[in-house]
Design a protein around this motif. Structure first.
Motif, PDB file in Angstrom:
ATOM      1  N   ILE A 182      47.993  32.353  45.792  1.00 19.58           N
ATOM      2  CA  ILE A 182      47.677  33.656  46.391  1.00 19.58           C
ATOM      3  C   ILE A 182      46.323  33.558  47.086  1.00 19.58           C
ATOM      4  CG2 ILE A 182      46.996  36.037  45.831  1.00 19.58           C
ATOM      5  CD1 ILE A 182      49.200  36.047  43.728  1.00 19.58           C
ATOM      6  N   PHE A 183      46.260  34.053  48.323  1.00 22.19           N
ATOM      7  CA  PHE A 183      45.014  34.094  49.100  1.00 22.19           C
ATOM      8  C   PHE A 183      44.637  35.549  49.338  1.00 22.19           C
ATOM      9  CE2 PHE A 183      44.369  29.701  50.627  1.00 22.19           C
ATOM     10  CZ  PHE A 183      45.525  29.137  50.114  1.00 22.19           C
ATOM     11  N   ILE A 184      43.346  35.834  49.290  1.00 20.62           N
ATOM     12  CA  ILE A 184      42.864  37.200  49.540  1.00 20.62           C
ATOM     13  C   ILE A 184      41.921  37.174  50.751  1.00 20.62           C
ATOM     14  CG2 ILE A 184      41.603  39.184  48.579  1.00 20.62           C
ATOM     15  CD1 ILE A 184      44.103  38.530  46.910  1.00 20.62           C
ATOM     16  N   ILE A 185      42.231  38.036  51.715  1.00 18.63           N
ATOM     17  CA  ILE A 185      41.294  38.242  52.834  1.00 18.63           C
ATOM     18  C   ILE A 185      40.546  39.545  52.541  1.00 18.63           C
ATOM     19  CG2 ILE A 185      41.045  38.685  55.319  1.00 18.63           C
ATOM     20  CD1 ILE A 185      43.677  37.242  55.782  1.00 18.63           C
ATOM     21  N   PRO A 186      39.230  39.528  52.391  1.00 23.27           N
ATOM     22  CA  PRO A 186      38.504  40.778  52.167  1.00 23.27           C
ATOM     23  C   PRO A 186      38.272  41.492  53.515  1.00 23.27           C
ATOM     24  CG  PRO A 186      36.980  38.920  52.099  1.00 23.27           C
ATOM     25  CD  PRO A 186      38.329  38.354  52.430  1.00 23.27           C
ATOM     26  N   ILE A 218      39.118  38.963  42.986  1.00 23.75           N
ATOM     27  CA  ILE A 218      37.980  38.061  43.269  1.00 23.75           C
ATOM     28  C   ILE A 218      36.731  38.751  42.725  1.00 23.75           C
ATOM     29  CG2 ILE A 218      36.734  36.740  45.046  1.00 23.75           C
ATOM     30  CD1 ILE A 218      39.524  36.002  45.548  1.00 23.75           C
ATOM     31  N   PRO A 219      36.463  38.629  41.434  1.00 22.69           N
ATOM     32  CA  PRO A 219      35.343  39.374  40.840  1.00 22.69           C
ATOM     33  C   PRO A 219      33.996  39.092  41.514  1.00 22.69           C
ATOM     34  CG  PRO A 219      36.699  38.366  39.142  1.00 22.69           C
ATOM     35  CD  PRO A 219      37.198  37.847  40.448  1.00 22.69           C
ATOM     36  N   ASN A 220      33.821  37.923  42.087  1.00 16.10           N
ATOM     37  CA  ASN A 220      32.521  37.594  42.698  1.00 16.10           C
ATOM     38  C   ASN A 220      32.433  37.955  44.171  1.00 16.10           C
ATOM     39  OD1 ASN A 220      31.852  36.640  40.246  1.00 16.10           O
ATOM     40  ND2 ASN A 220      31.968  34.463  40.787  1.00 16.10           N
ATOM     41  N   ILE A 221      33.383  38.732  44.665  1.00 16.87           N
ATOM     42  CA  ILE A 221      33.351  39.081  46.092  1.00 16.87           C
ATOM     43  C   ILE A 221      32.222  40.066  46.380  1.00 16.87           C
ATOM     44  CG2 ILE A 221      34.956  41.066  45.961  1.00 16.87           C
ATOM     45  CD1 ILE A 221      35.028  38.440  48.710  1.00 16.87           C
ATOM     46  N   GLN A 222      31.613  39.936  47.540  1.00 16.41           N
ATOM     47  CA  GLN A 222      30.557  40.872  47.960  1.00 16.41           C
ATOM     48  C   GLN A 222      31.188  42.254  48.153  1.00 16.41           C
ATOM     49  OE1 GLN A 222      27.575  42.448  48.258  1.00 16.41           O
ATOM     50  NE2 GLN A 222      26.965  40.294  48.516  1.00 16.41           N
ATOM     51  N   ASP A 280      42.825  33.232  42.308  1.00 13.03           N
ATOM     52  CA  ASP A 280      43.277  33.339  43.697  1.00 13.03           C
ATOM     53  C   ASP A 280      42.250  32.683  44.623  1.00 13.03           C
ATOM     54  OD1 ASP A 280      45.270  34.865  42.594  1.00 13.03           O
ATOM     55  OD2 ASP A 280      44.329  36.778  43.093  1.00 13.03           O
ATOM     56  N   ALA A 281      42.710  32.366  45.833  1.00 18.59           N
ATOM     57  CA  ALA A 281      41.812  31.770  46.822  1.00 18.59           C
ATOM     58  C   ALA A 281      41.268  32.858  47.745  1.00 18.59           C
ATOM     59  CB  ALA A 281      42.578  30.729  47.637  1.00 18.59           C
ATOM     60  N   LEU A 282      40.112  32.581  48.331  1.00 24.03           N
ATOM     61  CA  LEU A 282      39.487  33.521  49.262  1.00 24.03           C
ATOM     62  C   LEU A 282      39.585  32.943  50.667  1.00 24.03           C
ATOM     63  CD1 LEU A 282      37.545  35.996  49.683  1.00 24.03           C
ATOM     64  CD2 LEU A 282      35.661  34.401  49.278  1.00 24.03           C
ATOM     65  N   MET A 283      39.971  33.805  51.611  1.00 20.42           N
ATOM     66  CA  MET A 283      40.041  33.354  53.004  1.00 20.42           C
ATOM     67  C   MET A 283      39.165  34.258  53.859  1.00 20.42           C
ATOM     68  SD  MET A 283      41.652  33.640  56.205  1.00 20.42           S
ATOM     69  CE  MET A 283      42.765  32.768  57.265  1.00 20.42           C
TER      70      MET A 283
END
Ligand SMILES: Cc1cc2nc3c(=O)[nH]c(=O)nc-3n(C[C@H](O)[C@H](O)[C@H](O)COP(=O)(O)OP(=O)(O)OC[C@H]3O[C@@H](n4cnc5c(N)ncnc54)[C@H](O)[C@@H]3O)c2cc1C
Length: 525
Positions: free
Chosen positions: A101-105, A146-150, A264-267
């Motif tokens: 799973i990838f997440i785009i913020p 993504i707990p560490n996302i800005q 999950d991955a971050l994109m």
């Protein structure tokens, strides 16, 4: 299956033997061609000057993907082809490829709409080979995933599915599969020249880099699959050849898993200078990259540039709350994209074609370059079809669309550190059990055990410490310092297995440490 390099070399000793195809280069492209050709029953020989995947093929972002960016560029044909191959690779090597799973913020409402529509098209293009539906997710779910996302200005996220893999393990798996299919496959064997009859290619001159012995080998077709090195082989064929490839460097930094803090991955689809950046969970670490730096020359062991390292650190700091610093970098590695060079104009590399190029020289030399790991099978199929035409070989149908690769199993247990071995994991455990010292972990920072070193030598043609620590296991890519600390133990195990003396051990150590220092950001270079 035990593989003896000596037995493989034995296949070259009859000077009258005529191969159907000689493939130069043991990266994704060449190994894919060897599997395809051998599985069609052609007499196939692959020669790699160093180790399998020593070049670009061990240095990718580890994505089996259609390429969301190519979709944004409107390159639909490339995306459809890659999504089809993504599905086939998951089916044929489920122990090495996984659905991620990838997440785009999204930091603006506009990007929420743009990326959720775009990713729906991506799903549609995958058709029945879809890895799962994409969807717009709330700010709350984005933070949960993504707990560490800005979080400042965060509006929402887009969740989508793509493939993730271990590139060097797939390369080794292809080498073993090619041998199982009847090919002769050799690492540390360099092609130094081409032989001709009149104006037609009739074979290659190659040297065993271990013994120094040279061979003249005959073949009905010769395939140049040497990545960023294709121009050197083209010059062997026609000294006046112009450049076909322009190298573009991409680097990755590896951090502890906690920097992403997510399964999950971050994109990040658009960095400050318009690039794509990924932060991916990989073998219990976080892999962050990549860059796109045009270069004028290439080398076997490319080095990350200071500005590339800084670019990744700076960009990660914008999107992650736990800002990674230089001292958090466990490993840095650089790879060179063999991008097809534009003819004449001076373009920026991210605009140069990522699709592959297949050409036949007037002498019959077949050259394949460009493309992606994801599409290696399709590239191989096209190349073998072309070789059949050029060499007048009997037409035989391709078998690789559904050919299971070595070790393929649907029941890979991803929580088992030996999962990359697929169905071989069980045999490896028996090996470790039979010899208790081999059950020992080599270094507490990584999960690798002594039995994997023995396995790599016996079953996967590992010849050097670097082969074991960089490409059979991924120690050097996951934690360079730990890999350096493990090296003496690996040297000892290998020396015993390969019946080498203390001088070999010492030379191996020096040579490994010389390469490994480039994987440290602040190493003594
Ligand atoms: C930074 C980066 C990230 C990437 N990420 C992805 C990704 O996530 N997903 C994806 O699908 N693709 C990705 N790619 C692309 C992919 O990695 C490449 O397309 C692929 O690995 C190229 O394989 P290759 O076999 O053509 O080249 P290489 O892997 O470079 O293999 C060529 C081989 O030829 C050998 N050789 C050269 N000369 C000789 C000779 N004279 N005799 C014998 N052997 C010789 C070399 O030693 C080398 O091993 C990425 C590429 C880069 C650089």
């Amino acid at each position: 299956m035990q593989i003896s390099r000596e037995e493989q070399v034995e296949q070259l000793k009859n000077p009258a033997k005529i191969w159907d195809m000689i493939v130069i280069g043991g990266g994704a492209t060449g190994l894919g061609i060897a599997v395809d050709a051998a599985s069609r029953g052609f007499k196939t020989l692959l020669l790699e000057q160093s180790d399998f995947a020593k070049g670009t093929s061990s240095r990718s972002t580890k994505l089996v993907h259609g390429g969301v960016r190519y979709l944004a560029q409107g390159n639909i044909g490339l995306v459809v082809e890659a999504l089809r191959e993504r599905g086939r690779l998951l089916q044929n090597a489920p122990h090495l490829v996984r659905n991620e799973i990838f997440i785009i913020p999204n930091y603006s409402w506009w990007s929420s709409i743009f990326y959720s529509v775009g990713l729906s098209v991506y799903d549609l293009l995958a058709g029945k080979r879809s890895f799962g539906r994409s969807r717009l997710i709330s700010k709350k779910e984005t933070i949960y995933r993504i707990p560490n996302i800005q979080q400042k200005n965060l509006k929402s996220g887009v969740l989508y599915h793509d493939g993730q893999f271990d590139d060097a393990r797939l390369a080794v798996t292809l080498a073993v599969t090619a041998i199982e299919q009847g090919a002769t496959v050799l690492n540390y064997f360099k092609v130094k020249g081409l032989t001709k009859e009149g104006n037609n290619i009739k074979g290659v001159l190659a040297q065993d880099m271990e013994t120094g012995v040279s061979y003249s080998l005959k073949s009905k077709s010769v395939i140049n699959a040497t990545g960023v090195f294709v121009d050197e082989v083209l010059v062997m064929d026609a000294p006046e050849s112009g450049p076909m490839v322009r190298p573009s460097q991409g680097i990755h930094l590896v951090f502890r898993k906690s920097f992403l803090g997510s399964r999950d991955a971050l994109m990040i689809p658009q960095t400050k200078d318009g690039r794509v950046l990924f932060a991916i969970p990989w073998h219990n670490r976080t892999l962050v990259g990549t860059t796109d730096t045009p270069l004028d020359s290439h080398q076997m062991e490319p080095k990350a540039l200071e500005e590339e390292i800084q670019f990744i650190l700076d960009t990660a700091a914008i999107y992650l709350t736990r800002t990674p610093t230089r001292k958090d970098v466990l490993s840095v590695f650089a790879g060179l994209r063999p991008l097809a060079a534009p003819q004449g104009e001076n373009q920026k590399t991210k605009e140069i074609s990522r699709s592959h190029k297949l050409i036949v020289s007037p002498t019959g030399l077949i050259t394949i370059t460009g493309g992606k790991w994801t599409t290696y099978r399709q590239m191989a199929e096209e190349t073998v079809n072309r070789a059949i035409e050029v060499a007048g070989l009997p037409h035989r149908t391709n078998r690789t669309k559904t050919l299971s690769l070595h070790g393929s199993t649907d029941s890979a247990d991803w929580s088992d550190p030996l999962f990359v071995y697929g169905s071989d994991a069980l045999t490896l455990k028996v090996l470790a059990k039979a010899n208790p010292p081999w059950k020992q972990i080599l270094d507490q920072r990584l999960p690798y055990i002594g039995a994997e070193v023995i396995w790599a030598v016996r079953n996967e043609m590992a010849r050097t410490i670097e082969d074991v620590l960089a490409r059979r296991t991924r120690a050097l890519f996951l934690d360079a310092r730990a890999a350096m600390d493990m090296a003496p133990a690996v040297a000892r195990l290998m020396a015993e297995e390969l019946k080498k003396d203390a001088v070999w051990e010492k030379e191996q150590l020096v040579s490994f440490l010389n390469v490994a220092k480039y994987y440290l950001v602040d190493g003594d270079k």
